[in-house]
Design an enzyme around this catalytic site. Structure first.
Site, PDB file in Angstrom:
ATOM      1  N   ALA A  20      62.637 -80.394 -29.458  1.00  0.00           N
ATOM      2  CA  ALA A  20      61.882 -81.071 -30.519  1.00  0.00           C
ATOM      3  C   ALA A  20      62.652 -82.230 -31.160  1.00  0.00           C
ATOM      4  O   ALA A  20      62.201 -83.389 -31.125  1.00  0.00           O
ATOM      5  CB  ALA A  20      61.482 -80.045 -31.583  1.00  0.00           C
ATOM      6  N   SER A  50      60.956 -80.554 -24.356  1.00  0.00           N
ATOM      7  CA  SER A  50      59.794 -80.778 -25.238  1.00  0.00           C
ATOM      8  C   SER A  50      58.747 -79.674 -25.130  1.00  0.00           C
ATOM      9  O   SER A  50      57.578 -79.921 -24.878  1.00  0.00           O
ATOM     10  CB  SER A  50      59.135 -82.128 -24.911  1.00  0.00           C
ATOM     11  OG  SER A  50      60.033 -83.166 -25.160  1.00  0.00           O
ATOM     12  N   CYS A  54      57.155 -72.343 -30.706  1.00  0.00           N
ATOM     13  CA  CYS A  54      56.212 -71.785 -31.693  1.00  0.00           C
ATOM     14  C   CYS A  54      55.021 -71.113 -31.008  1.00  0.00           C
ATOM     15  O   CYS A  54      54.394 -70.216 -31.565  1.00  0.00           O
ATOM     16  CB  CYS A  54      55.695 -72.881 -32.622  1.00  0.00           C
ATOM     17  SG  CYS A  54      56.978 -73.978 -33.225  1.00  0.00           S
ATOM     18  N   ARG A  81      59.312 -93.059 -19.240  1.00  0.00           N
ATOM     19  CA  ARG A  81      59.489 -93.920 -20.423  1.00  0.00           C
ATOM     20  C   ARG A  81      60.935 -94.402 -20.537  1.00  0.00           C
ATOM     21  O   ARG A  81      61.432 -94.674 -21.641  1.00  0.00           O
ATOM     22  CB  ARG A  81      59.100 -93.155 -21.687  1.00  0.00           C
ATOM     23  CG  ARG A  81      57.609 -92.909 -21.798  1.00  0.00           C
ATOM     24  CD  ARG A  81      57.313 -91.960 -22.951  1.00  0.00           C
ATOM     25  NE  ARG A  81      55.895 -91.933 -23.255  1.00  0.00           N
ATOM     26  CZ  ARG A  81      54.993 -91.218 -22.587  1.00  0.00           C
ATOM     27  NH1 ARG A  81      55.371 -90.458 -21.581  1.00  0.00           N
ATOM     28  NH2 ARG A  81      53.725 -91.250 -22.941  1.00  0.00           N
ATOM     29  N   ASP A 296      67.252 -77.663 -35.857  1.00  0.00           N
ATOM     30  CA  ASP A 296      67.802 -76.357 -36.248  1.00  0.00           C
ATOM     31  C   ASP A 296      69.318 -76.341 -36.396  1.00  0.00           C
ATOM     32  O   ASP A 296      69.871 -75.354 -36.870  1.00  0.00           O
ATOM     33  CB  ASP A 296      67.423 -75.307 -35.197  1.00  0.00           C
ATOM     34  CG  ASP A 296      65.969 -74.883 -35.290  1.00  0.00           C
ATOM     35  OD1 ASP A 296      65.243 -75.425 -36.139  1.00  0.00           O
ATOM     36  OD2 ASP A 296      65.571 -74.003 -34.503  1.00  0.00           O
ATOM     37  N   ASN A 318      60.925 -81.966 -35.717  1.00  0.00           N
ATOM     38  CA  ASN A 318      60.173 -83.142 -35.252  1.00  0.00           C
ATOM     39  C   ASN A 318      60.336 -84.313 -36.211  1.00  0.00           C
ATOM     40  O   ASN A 318      60.497 -85.463 -35.787  1.00  0.00           O
ATOM     41  CB  ASN A 318      58.697 -82.781 -35.076  1.00  0.00           C
ATOM     42  CG  ASN A 318      58.482 -82.046 -33.765  1.00  0.00           C
ATOM     43  OD1 ASN A 318      58.536 -82.651 -32.705  1.00  0.00           O
ATOM     44  ND2 ASN A 318      58.294 -80.745 -33.837  1.00  0.00           N
ATOM     45  N   TRP A 447      36.617 -71.508 -58.753  1.00  0.00           N
ATOM     46  CA  TRP A 447      38.040 -71.696 -59.071  1.00  0.00           C
ATOM     47  C   TRP A 447      38.828 -71.245 -57.850  1.00  0.00           C
ATOM     48  O   TRP A 447      38.871 -70.057 -57.536  1.00  0.00           O
ATOM     49  CB  TRP A 447      38.440 -70.853 -60.293  1.00  0.00           C
ATOM     50  CG  TRP A 447      37.959 -71.445 -61.582  1.00  0.00           C
ATOM     51  CD1 TRP A 447      36.813 -71.132 -62.245  1.00  0.00           C
ATOM     52  CD2 TRP A 447      38.605 -72.466 -62.348  1.00  0.00           C
ATOM     53  NE1 TRP A 447      36.698 -71.895 -63.369  1.00  0.00           N
ATOM     54  CE2 TRP A 447      37.781 -72.726 -63.472  1.00  0.00           C
ATOM     55  CE3 TRP A 447      39.787 -73.196 -62.197  1.00  0.00           C
ATOM     56  CZ2 TRP A 447      38.116 -73.676 -64.430  1.00  0.00           C
ATOM     57  CZ3 TRP A 447      40.121 -74.132 -63.155  1.00  0.00           C
ATOM     58  CH2 TRP A 447      39.288 -74.373 -64.257  1.00  0.00           C
TER      59      TRP A 447
HETATM   60  C1  LIG Z   1      59.102 -67.551 -31.044  1.00  0.00           C
HETATM   61  C2  LIG Z   1      59.255 -68.730 -31.958  1.00  0.00           C
HETATM   62  C3  LIG Z   1      58.198 -69.114 -32.765  1.00  0.00           C
HETATM   63  C4  LIG Z   1      58.330 -70.206 -33.608  1.00  0.00           C
HETATM   64  N1  LIG Z   1      57.279 -70.557 -34.418  1.00  0.00           N
HETATM   65  C5  LIG Z   1      57.393 -71.619 -35.249  1.00  0.00           C
HETATM   66  C6  LIG Z   1      56.307 -72.015 -36.063  1.00  0.00           C
HETATM   67  O1  LIG Z   1      55.228 -71.410 -36.018  1.00  0.00           O
HETATM   68  N2  LIG Z   1      56.475 -73.090 -36.892  1.00  0.00           N
HETATM   69  C7  LIG Z   1      57.662 -73.784 -36.943  1.00  0.00           C
HETATM   70  O2  LIG Z   1      57.758 -74.766 -37.691  1.00  0.00           O
HETATM   71  N3  LIG Z   1      58.714 -73.428 -36.164  1.00  0.00           N
HETATM   72  C8  LIG Z   1      58.603 -72.371 -35.328  1.00  0.00           C
HETATM   73  N4  LIG Z   1      59.665 -72.014 -34.527  1.00  0.00           N
HETATM   74  C9  LIG Z   1      60.944 -72.741 -34.657  1.00  0.00           C
HETATM   75  C10 LIG Z   1      60.971 -73.985 -33.791  1.00  0.00           C
HETATM   76  O3  LIG Z   1      60.681 -73.666 -32.464  1.00  0.00           O
HETATM   77  C11 LIG Z   1      62.356 -74.604 -33.885  1.00  0.00           C
HETATM   78  O4  LIG Z   1      62.627 -74.874 -35.231  1.00  0.00           O
HETATM   79  C12 LIG Z   1      62.457 -75.890 -33.096  1.00  0.00           C
HETATM   80  O5  LIG Z   1      62.296 -75.649 -31.730  1.00  0.00           O
HETATM   81  C13 LIG Z   1      63.810 -76.545 -33.341  1.00  0.00           C
HETATM   82  O6  LIG Z   1      63.904 -77.681 -32.550  1.00  0.00           O
HETATM   83  P1  LIG Z   1      65.349 -78.248 -32.169  1.00  0.00           P
HETATM   84  O7  LIG Z   1      65.108 -79.405 -31.281  1.00  0.00           O
HETATM   85  O8  LIG Z   1      66.159 -78.425 -33.386  1.00  0.00           O
HETATM   86  O9  LIG Z   1      66.049 -77.051 -31.399  1.00  0.00           O
HETATM   87  P2  LIG Z   1      65.637 -76.318 -30.063  1.00  0.00           P
HETATM   88  O10 LIG Z   1      64.178 -76.284 -29.887  1.00  0.00           O
HETATM   89  O11 LIG Z   1      66.385 -75.035 -30.058  1.00  0.00           O
HETATM   90  O12 LIG Z   1      66.242 -77.268 -28.950  1.00  0.00           O
HETATM   91  C14 LIG Z   1      67.610 -77.429 -28.781  1.00  0.00           C
HETATM   92  C15 LIG Z   1      67.843 -77.688 -27.306  1.00  0.00           C
HETATM   93  O13 LIG Z   1      69.193 -78.046 -27.124  1.00  0.00           O
HETATM   94  C16 LIG Z   1      69.635 -77.493 -25.917  1.00  0.00           C
HETATM   95  N5  LIG Z   1      71.096 -77.441 -26.003  1.00  0.00           N
HETATM   96  C17 LIG Z   1      71.844 -76.781 -26.911  1.00  0.00           C
HETATM   97  N6  LIG Z   1      73.141 -77.004 -26.693  1.00  0.00           N
HETATM   98  C18 LIG Z   1      73.220 -77.821 -25.629  1.00  0.00           C
HETATM   99  C19 LIG Z   1      74.304 -78.401 -24.925  1.00  0.00           C
HETATM  100  N7  LIG Z   1      75.575 -78.182 -25.291  1.00  0.00           N
HETATM  101  N8  LIG Z   1      74.023 -79.189 -23.868  1.00  0.00           N
HETATM  102  C20 LIG Z   1      72.737 -79.426 -23.477  1.00  0.00           C
HETATM  103  N9  LIG Z   1      71.683 -78.892 -24.104  1.00  0.00           N
HETATM  104  C21 LIG Z   1      71.921 -78.112 -25.179  1.00  0.00           C
HETATM  105  C22 LIG Z   1      68.965 -76.137 -25.852  1.00  0.00           C
HETATM  106  O14 LIG Z   1      68.874 -75.662 -24.515  1.00  0.00           O
HETATM  107  C23 LIG Z   1      67.599 -76.440 -26.470  1.00  0.00           C
HETATM  108  O15 LIG Z   1      66.616 -76.724 -25.495  1.00  0.00           O
HETATM  109  C24 LIG Z   1      59.557 -70.927 -33.650  1.00  0.00           C
HETATM  110  C25 LIG Z   1      60.626 -70.539 -32.829  1.00  0.00           C
HETATM  111  C26 LIG Z   1      60.481 -69.460 -31.990  1.00  0.00           C
HETATM  112  C27 LIG Z   1      61.645 -69.053 -31.117  1.00  0.00           C
END
Ligand SMILES: Cc1cc2nc3c(=O)[nH]c(=O)nc-3n(C[C@H](O)[C@H](O)[C@H](O)COP(=O)(O)OP(=O)(O)OC[C@H]3O[C@@H](n4cnc5c(N)ncnc54)[C@H](O)[C@@H]3O)c2cc1C
Length: 465
Positions: A20, A50, A54, A81, A296, A318, A447
């Site tokens: 994300a 991508s 969630c 892209r 995160d 996002n 209300w």
């Molecule tokens: C089951 C579930 C349900 C969820 N439901 C919701 C919801 O309803 N609403 C909401 O707002 N959020 C929800 N979330 C949370 C949301 O998915 C995360 O907050 C979001 O994905 C965070 O995005 P990110 O890009 O920060 O991290 P991530 O999505 O964790 O992406 C980080 C990426 O970095 C990669 N990475 C890490 N270290 C390295 C490295 N050293 N080299 C190469 N790649 C690396 C990982 O493989 C990963 O793909 C949910 C999460 C889960 C697990």
């Protein structure tokens, strides 16, 4: 030497993490700068880019029929892209002094260094997996990635028994409880906290607890898992706490996550007390001119308490990505902070919160009044009006709204957005009572429940003066 000197005028943006935050940043930077000006290289160690974590509970539960629907953009679409996305490639070292990252191709084992002019750290969070006996046994699953979801579905297709134990009762735990109910399992939720949904006050968590029991889910609170028991075949067969054993054909872990910052820490970048990277308003890592971080793996400013928190949600990731991409792409954007809004559901029960819980307010020294009201989602006489409980916190004297929690059925959850807007605007509960919200019997009582709560809170604040 500036690395761009070595490559001519073209700068290189390197992104670590291809979900994300990372791919939003890459895409936004690409919108602002074409490939002649900016080369973008993104590293993702997993099989997917991508994707919507969630959506995993709804895919596992069968509401979403196909994994591919959870993929917003494929690696090929990113490459089309002009983003050089290297899948299954893990960044293993970050050399800030020389402006380069070392990456390993996880399939071939080949390693190489890539230099950067600008760097985005979007490594996400790592699920908590306590080191307990049996944790790695077949039949024990996390649900962090699409691979995890697939592994769980594979297990379910092979498992004859129909008993699922979910460990953890945060939003992922309760969503997975629903998924397993939908698949016809007998579900037990084992939870360390006093009530499920620790993001609510316990009195509101109790409503969730009772509703989940009403759905036939066995709720075990105040219970710490001590080990997972395995059968003769090595597969998990039960979850043990200090006091009891809960038979399980499958175990799902939803215990929470921690920021994935090992790489950044080792490189000497600053992390806060919750373990997340520290950034400024433009999502630039503090003390670094050319490194941004989001999603995160960072801590965010809570606009209500003024404190930094770790709130791992896709909605923030996002937005962070957009901000980072704008800045790394030569523009200017800032992220103001969050008010802590979240919504989830278990079967037909909707659960929402924004702002501070009582204990958050106490922790930062805010004095407050709290009110709890019962109302309905529609006019009481309109078919399918369903009950809803709204709890509202307001600061003593000033009457400033501090937080709202809602538990109810259809139409309850997204009402929290009204409160999120009011919190962001710094409104008092008195001011909220005059909000011009839409009304017709199929949508709300005359209300709205939020207004009823605001009126009661405003009266209590006035009475306390
Ligand atoms: C089951 C579930 C349900 C969820 N439901 C919701 C919801 O309803 N609403 C909401 O707002 N959020 C929800 N979330 C949370 C949301 O998915 C995360 O907050 C979001 O994905 C965070 O995005 P990110 O890009 O920060 O991290 P991530 O999505 O964790 O992406 C980080 C990426 O970095 C990669 N990475 C890490 N270290 C390295 C490295 N050293 N080299 C190469 N790649 C690396 C990982 O493989 C990963 O793909 C949910 C999460 C889960 C697990």
């Amino acid at each position: 030497m500036n690395m761009s000197d070595a490559r001519g005028a073209r700068e290189r943006l390197v992104v670590i993490g291809g979900d994300a935050a990372g791919m939003s940043a890459a895409s936004q930077a690409r919108r602002l700068k074409g490939p002649d000006e900016l080369e973008i290289v993104a590293f993702e160690r997993g099989h997917f880019t991508s994707f919507s974590a969630c959506g995993i509970p709804y895919w596992v539960g069968g509401d979403v029929p196909d994994r591919e629907l959870l993929i917003a953009r494929t690696a090929e679409e990113h490459r089309a892209r002009d983003i050089d996305l290297r899948m299954r490639t893990e960044v293993t070292e970050l050399d800030v002094d020389r402006g380069r990252v070392r990456a390993r191709d996880l399939d071939s084992g080949a390693e190489s260094w890539t230099s950067y002019d600008k760097l985005v750290i979007a490594t996400g969070a790592r699920p908590i997996r306590p080191e307990l006996p049996g944790m790695d046994a077949p039949g024990v699953h996390g649900v962090q990635t699409l691979d995890d979801g697939q592994a769980l579905l594979d297990t379910l297709s092979r498992t004859r028994g129909r008993r699922a134990v979910v460990v953890g009762a945060g939003y992922i735990g309760v969503e997975m409880a629903e998924a397993m109910i939908n698949r016809g399992y007998e579900v037990t939720v084992v939870n360390r906290g006093r009530e499920p949904m620790a993001t609510l006050d316990p009195d509101m968590g109790l409503l969730v607890h009772r509703a989940m029991e009403g759905m036939g889910i066995t709720m075990v609170n105040d219970a710490e898992v001590t080990r997972l028991l395995t059968g003769d075949d090595g597969r998990v067969r039960a979850v043990a706490t200090r006091d009891a054993e809960y038979p399980a054909d499958v175990v799902i872990l939803g215990i929470g996550v921690r920021p994935e910052t090992a790489l950044a820490r080792t490189a000497g970048l600053p992390v806060g007390e919750h373990g997340g990277l520290l950034t400024d308003r433009s999502m630039r890592v503090r003390g670094s001119e050319n490194i941004w971080a989001g999603g995160d793996c960072v801590e965010v400013l809570d606009l209500v308490s003024g404190q930094l928190r770790h709130i791992p949600l896709g909605t923030h990731a996002n937005k962070h990505g957009q901000i980072i991409g704008a800045n790394a792409g030569g523009g200017y954007a800032t992220f103001p902070g969050v008010v802590g809004t979240a919504v989830s559901k278990v079967c037909d029960l909707e659960i929402a919160r924004t702002g501070l819980r009582e204990k958050d307010a106490h922790r930062v020294g805010l004095r407050f009044e709290s009110v709890t009201i019962e109302s309905t989602s529609r006019a009481g006489y309109y078919p399918n009006a369903s009950p809803m409980t709204v709890k509202m916190l307001a600061e003593l004297r000033t009457g400033r709204l501090l937080g709202v929690q809602i538990v109810g059925r259809e139409g309850a959850g997204k009402r929290v957005d009204i409160a999120a807007v009011a919190l962001t605007a710094g409104m008092t509960v008195d001011r909220m009572t005059a909000l011009d919200l839409g009304y017709a019997p199929p949508f709300s009582p005359v209300w709205d429940p939020i207004l009823v709560a605001a009126r009661k809170a405003a009266a209590k604040i006035r009475a306390s003066m």
